[in-house]
Design an enzyme around this catalytic site. Structure first.
Site, mmCIF file in Angstrom:
data_model
loop_
_atom_site.group_PDB
_atom_site.id
_atom_site.type_symbol
_atom_site.label_atom_id
_atom_site.label_comp_id
_atom_site.label_asym_id
_atom_site.label_seq_id
_atom_site.Cartn_x
_atom_site.Cartn_y
_atom_site.Cartn_z
ATOM 1 N N HIS A 151 4.228 4.002 -6.188
ATOM 2 C CA HIS A 151 5.015 3.614 -7.364
ATOM 3 C C HIS A 151 4.736 4.551 -8.537
ATOM 4 O O HIS A 151 5.665 5.116 -9.127
ATOM 5 C CB HIS A 151 4.677 2.173 -7.756
ATOM 6 C CG HIS A 151 5.337 1.709 -9.015
ATOM 7 N ND1 HIS A 151 6.462 0.927 -9.024
ATOM 8 C CD2 HIS A 151 5.034 1.928 -10.321
ATOM 9 C CE1 HIS A 151 6.833 0.687 -10.273
ATOM 10 N NE2 HIS A 151 5.973 1.283 -11.087
ATOM 11 N N GLU A 152 3.469 4.703 -8.876
ATOM 12 C CA GLU A 152 3.134 5.558 -10.018
ATOM 13 C C GLU A 152 3.530 7.017 -9.753
ATOM 14 O O GLU A 152 3.938 7.730 -10.670
ATOM 15 C CB GLU A 152 1.644 5.451 -10.349
ATOM 16 C CG GLU A 152 1.188 4.057 -10.760
ATOM 17 C CD GLU A 152 1.984 3.471 -11.919
ATOM 18 O OE1 GLU A 152 2.524 4.250 -12.738
ATOM 19 O OE2 GLU A 152 2.085 2.236 -12.009
ATOM 20 N N HIS B 10 7.001 7.823 -10.837
ATOM 21 C CA HIS B 10 7.160 8.233 -12.237
ATOM 22 C C HIS B 10 6.911 9.736 -12.376
ATOM 23 O O HIS B 10 7.621 10.431 -13.114
ATOM 24 C CB HIS B 10 6.163 7.479 -13.120
ATOM 25 C CG HIS B 10 6.496 6.045 -13.360
ATOM 26 N ND1 HIS B 10 7.669 5.631 -13.941
ATOM 27 C CD2 HIS B 10 5.782 4.907 -13.108
ATOM 28 C CE1 HIS B 10 7.667 4.310 -14.042
ATOM 29 N NE2 HIS B 10 6.535 3.847 -13.543
ATOM 30 N N HIS C 191 9.826 11.713 -11.127
ATOM 31 C CA HIS C 191 10.896 11.659 -12.116
ATOM 32 C C HIS C 191 10.664 12.714 -13.201
ATOM 33 O O HIS C 191 11.585 13.450 -13.587
ATOM 34 C CB HIS C 191 10.945 10.253 -12.727
ATOM 35 C CG HIS C 191 12.144 9.996 -13.584
ATOM 36 N ND1 HIS C 191 12.223 8.910 -14.435
ATOM 37 C CD2 HIS C 191 13.314 10.658 -13.743
ATOM 38 C CE1 HIS C 191 13.386 8.929 -15.065
ATOM 39 N NE2 HIS C 191 14.067 9.976 -14.663
#
Length: 706
Positions: A495-496, A499, A502
Site C-alpha cells: 500500500h505505502e 504512494h 504515484h
C-alpha cells in the site's frame, strides 16, 4: 502527520510557513547553517540528513521564512499589469528554501521526534500558521490572482486549471474576508496549530509505553519471532523479561496468538485507551478544543460545518455523498461481523471455554476459525513473508507493470537513521529519482505507516526529480533474527509503496498541479495492494526464510480461498472510524465531549460490541495531528471503490500484468497529478464512473446493494 495543501500559486508545500517576530536579523546563512544550503550531490541533490539537528532549526526558520515572505511580496508589489507570467510563474517557485527546510522538519518530527523536536513543534507551529495566513490575506497578491482569474479564458488548459484552483484555494482560506475577520481566522489557525502539536506529543508519549512480562508462561502461543521482538524491546528499555510496546505492530501479534486471555485483555485495554486515561497524556480536552475551533473557523468562512468546508476540494464534494457510500456498505459489514462472531463463539464453546467473545478475543478466535475453515493460520504464513523478500517483490511488480528500475545505493547518500535503505530509480533510461525506506519502530517515531515525498517532480524549469520515502513500524528483532511480517503487514508495505509509485510516475509541468484531492490520494496505493497476492509475486518472493522453498501451492490455494475472510471485522473497524469522523465534523456548533460523542454515535449506528473503532477518537492521529484527514477518513473507502474497479479492468483484460492496461492507468491517472479533474480522468480510463459492486465483491459482500 503534517498537513499538505495548496498555498499561494497552488504549490504543494508543507502548511508550515511563518515569520518569527524578532528584533534582530538572525545570523544564519546557507554558509553557516547546513539546513539552509541548497541540496547538493548526485541525483539532483539530496537532503543533508546527516547534518540535521534540532538546534539548527530556529535560526534557519527565521531566514527561510523571511526569504519566502520577500518572494511573495515582490510578486504582490510588481507594478506591471497582472499576467500569468509575472504572477503565477514566480508563485510556483516562491519559498523553495522554506519548502526544503519544512521537509526536513516534518520528517524529523514524524520519524525522530525527541523532546527537543516536540518543543520546536509547540513553539513554531502557530508562527507557521500566522505566516501562511499573511500570504493568503495579502490584498495586493490576491488582487493580482483575481484579475488573472477573471481573464483566464485566454490561457491554455493547464494554466486555466492552475489559476482556477489557486483562486478557489485562496477564497476557501479566507482571502475575501475583511480585516477583522482575517485577524480572527488567523487566531483560529494559530490555536489549531498549537493544539495539533499538543495532541501529537501526548499520543506519542502513550505509544512509548510498554507492558512488561516477566513470566514467559504468560506468552504461551506467541511465536518465537514475536517474543524475540518483545525481548529486544525490553533490552532497549533496560527492563527484565519482555516488553510489549503500545503500538499496533507490537500489539496485534499478541492479540492474535497469546493463549493467556488476561494478557490479551491487558494489552488490548492499554492499546485502545491511548490518550484516554485521565492523566497528563489524556487528549480529550485537546480534541474538544480542536473540534470547536474548526467549527468556528468554518462559520467564519461561510460554511455550516467543518465537514462542508473541508470537502469543497474533494471528489465526493459533500458530506452527504461520502456518508451515502459509507452507509451503503455499513449494514453488510455489520451483518458479516455477526456471522464471524457466531463462528468464533462456536469454536470457543466447542473447546469448553466458558466465555463470551469480547474485543480482546476477536483476533485470537478469528485465527482459530481461519485454521478450522481453511486449515490456515498466520504463524504458518509468516515464514514466507520475510521483509527483504517482500520489499524485493514490490520493486519487481513496479518494474514489470510500469518499467521502473531500482538499484540499491544505501551507504552513498546521507540518512537520518542507520537502518534506512535507499534505491536509485530510473525508467527507460531516464532519471526518476530516489526511493528511501525507514521500516522499523523506535522510540520517538509516530505509529502507523505512511509515505513522504521529500521532493516532488516537476518539468517547469528548473526541473526536479523525485525523492520519495516509505515509513513503517515493523518490530525490529534481535541481531541476526529474520524480520518476518504478517500478510496484513505485507499488504501495508505494498500500500505505502503504491504512494511512492504515484510520486515516481508523476509527470506534471506546474508543481501547483501535483497534489490530488484527499479522496483520490489513497487510490493509487490501494490499487497497488492487489499485486502482492498474484501468483507470480508469491511464487518468486514468498519463499521460506530458512529453506528458501517457494510457498506450496496448497498454501497459496488456502490464501486465495480466504481472501474475503474476516472482512466484517476489517470493514467495520475502519468504517466506524470514518463514520464517527464525519459525524463529529458535521456538528454545527462544534461543542463536544469526545468520549460521550464516540459512545453515543457508535450506539446510534449499532456498532457490534465485540470490536472497537480502528482509531478511537483519543488516539485518532489522522484527525487531530493536522487538518489533513479531518472529515476525510472516508477517503479510503471512496478510493477503494475506484481501486477495486481498476483491478477489475486488469482482470477483464485477462491478466493482472496486462501491459496495455498498466500503460493506460499510468498515463491517464498516475502521471497527471491534478492537471485534469480526477473524476473525469477516471472516466477517461474506465469509460464510466467507478462501479461500487467491484468494492462489494472485493470485500466478499456479493449481492449487497443490488
Amino acid at each position: 502527520m503534517r498537513s499538505i495543501f495548496l498555498l499561494a500559486g497552488g504549490a504543494a508545500l508543507m502548511a508550515t510557513t511563518a515569520l518569527a517576530q524578532t528584533s534582530s536579523t538572525p545570523a544564519a546563512t546557507a554558509a553557516t547553517n547546513p539546513l539552509l544550503a541548497d541540496w547538493t550531490g548526485p541525483y539532483g541533490g539530496v537532503p543533508p540528513w546527516d547534518k540535521v539537528t534540532p538546534a539548527l532549526f530556529p535560526a534557519a526558520f527565521q531566514v527561510a521564512l523571511a526569504e519566502r515572505r520577500a518572494d511573495y511580496q515582490r510578486i504582490a508589489d510588481n507594478s506591471a499589469a497582472p499576467s500569468f507570467a509575472n504572477t503565477f510563474v514566480p508563485m510556483q517557485l516562491a519559498g523553495q528554501r522554506m519548502g526544503r527546510l519544512m521537509t526536513l522538519f516534518g520528517v524529523m518530527t514524524g520519524n525522530m521526534n525527541s523532546p527537543a523536536y516536540q518543543a520546536l513543534d509547540r513553539e513554531w507551529s502557530p508562527r507557521f500558521a500566522a505566516a501562511q495566513d499573511e500570504i493568503t490575506f495579502n490584498p495586493k497578491l490576491f488582487a493580482r490572482i483575481e484579475a488573472i482569474y477573471a481573464k483566464r479564458a485566454a490561457l491554455n488548459a493547464q494554466q486555466q486549471r492552475l489559476v482556477t484552483r489557486t483562486y478557489d484555494s485562496f477564497v476557501r482560506q479566507g482571502a475575501k474576508l475583511n480585516a477583522a475577520q482575517k485577524a480572527q481566522l488567523s487566531q483560529y489557525n494559530q490555536q489549531l496549530a498549537t493544539a495539533f502539536a499538543e495532541f501529537s506529543e501526548k499520543l506519542l508519549a502513550d505509544e512509548g509505553k510498554a507492558i512488561t512480562v516477566t513470566d514467559e508462561v504468560k506468552l504461551a502461543g506467541v511465536p518465537a519471532s514475536v517474543k524475540a521482538v518483545a525481548k529486544a524491546a525490553a533490552v532497549e528499555r533496560g527492563q527484565p523479561g519482555w516488553a510489549i510496546v503500545n503500538t499496533r505492530s507490537a500489539v496485534d501479534p499478541v492479540m492474535t496468538f497469546a493463549t493467556d486471555r488476561a494478557l490479551r485483555e491487558q494489552v488490548w485495554r492499554a492499546f485502545v485507551n491511548r490518550g484516554d486515561n485521565g492523566d497528563a497524556n489524556d487528549t480529550n480536552a485537546t480534541i474538544a478544543r480542536i473540534v470547536k475551533l474548526r467549527a468556528d473557523r468554518a462559520h467564519l468562512l461561510g460554511f455550516k460545518t467543518h465537514a462542508d468546508w473541508r470537502m469543497q476540494d474533494t471528489m465526493a464534494k459533500t458530506p452527504a455523498a461520502a456518508t451515502d457510500l459509507m452507509m451503503r456498505v455499513w449494514p453488510f459489514a455489520k451483518a458479516r461481523v455477526a456471522e464471524e462472531v457466531r463462528d468464533m463463539q462456536a469454536i470457543a464453546s466447542k473447546a469448553g471455554t466458558n466465555l463470551t467473545i469480547e474485543p480482546w478475543d476477536y483476533r485470537f478466535y478469528q485465527e482459530k476459525v481461519r485454521k478450522d475453515r481453511y486449515d490456515l493460520d498466520q504463524s504458518e504464513l509468516k515464514p514466507y513473508f520475510e521483509l527483504n523478500n517482500i520489499i524485493q517483490s514490490s520493486l519487481y511488480a513496479a518494474n514489470r507493470l510500469y518499467g521502473l528500475e531500482f538499484k540499491e545505493i544505501t551507504g552513498t547518500v546521507p540518512l537520518f537513521e542507520p537502518n534506512m535503505r535507499v534505491w536509485h530509480v530510473t525508467r527507460a533510461g531516464r532519471e526518476v529519482g530516489l526511493f528511501y525506506r525507514d521500516d522499523f519502530a523506535r522510540t520517538g517515531k509516530r505509529s502507523g505507516a505512511w509515505a513522504n515525498t521529500y521532493r516532488g517532480q516537476r518539468r517547469m524549469p528548473p526541473a526536479q526529480t523525485v525523492l520519495s520515502s516509505n515509513n513503517n513500524n515493523f518490530a525490529k528483532p534481535a541481531a541476526g533474527e529474520p524480520v518476518l511480517i504478517s500478510l496484513d503487514d505485507a499488504q501495508t508495505l505494498f500500500h505505502e509503496f503504491g504512494h511512492a509509485i504515484h510520486a515516481m510516475l508523476q509527470d506534471v509541468y506546474y508543481p501547483g498541479l501535483a497534489g490530488t484531492p484527499r479522496d483520490f490520494v489513497e487510490y493509487p496505493s490501494q490499487v497497488n495492494e492487489h499485486w502482492l497476492l498474484t501468483r507470480d509475486v508469491l511464487d518468486k518472493y514468498a519463499r521460506h526464510y530458512q529453506t528458501k522453498a517457494a510457498m506450496p501451492q496448497a498454501l497459496l490455494d488456502k490464501i486465495e480461498a480466504s481472501k474475503t475472510f474476516n472482512q466484517g471485522f476489517a470493514t467495520t473497524e475502519y468504517l466506524s472510524s470514518a463514520i464517527v469522523d464525519m459525524k463529529l465534523h458535521s456538528l454545527p456548533d462544534g461543542l463536544v465531549d469526545p468520549d460521550r460523542f464516540e459512545r453515543e454515535t457508535l450506539a446510534g449506528i449499532g456498532m457490534p460490541k465485540e470490536l472497537v473503532m480502528r482509531h478511537r477518537l483519543p488516539q485518532f492521529n489522522h484527525l487531530f495531528s493536522s487538518d489533513s484527514y479531518s472529515a476525510g477518513y472516508y477517503s479510503y473507502l471512496w478510493s477503494e471503490t475506484m481501486d477495486a474497479d481498476t483491478f477489475a479492468a486488469f482482470e477483464e483484460a485477462g491478466s493482472p500484468w496486462d501491459k496495455a492496461t498498466a500503460n493506460r492507468f499510468a498515463k491517464i491517472l498516475l502521471s497527471t497529478g491534478n492537471e485534469t479533474d480526477r473524476a473525469e480522468a477516471y472516466r477517461a480510463f474506465r469509460g464510466r464512473d467507478p462501479d461500487v459492486h467491484a468494492l462489494l465483491k472485493k470485500r466478499g459482500f456479493e449481492g449487497a446493494g443490488k
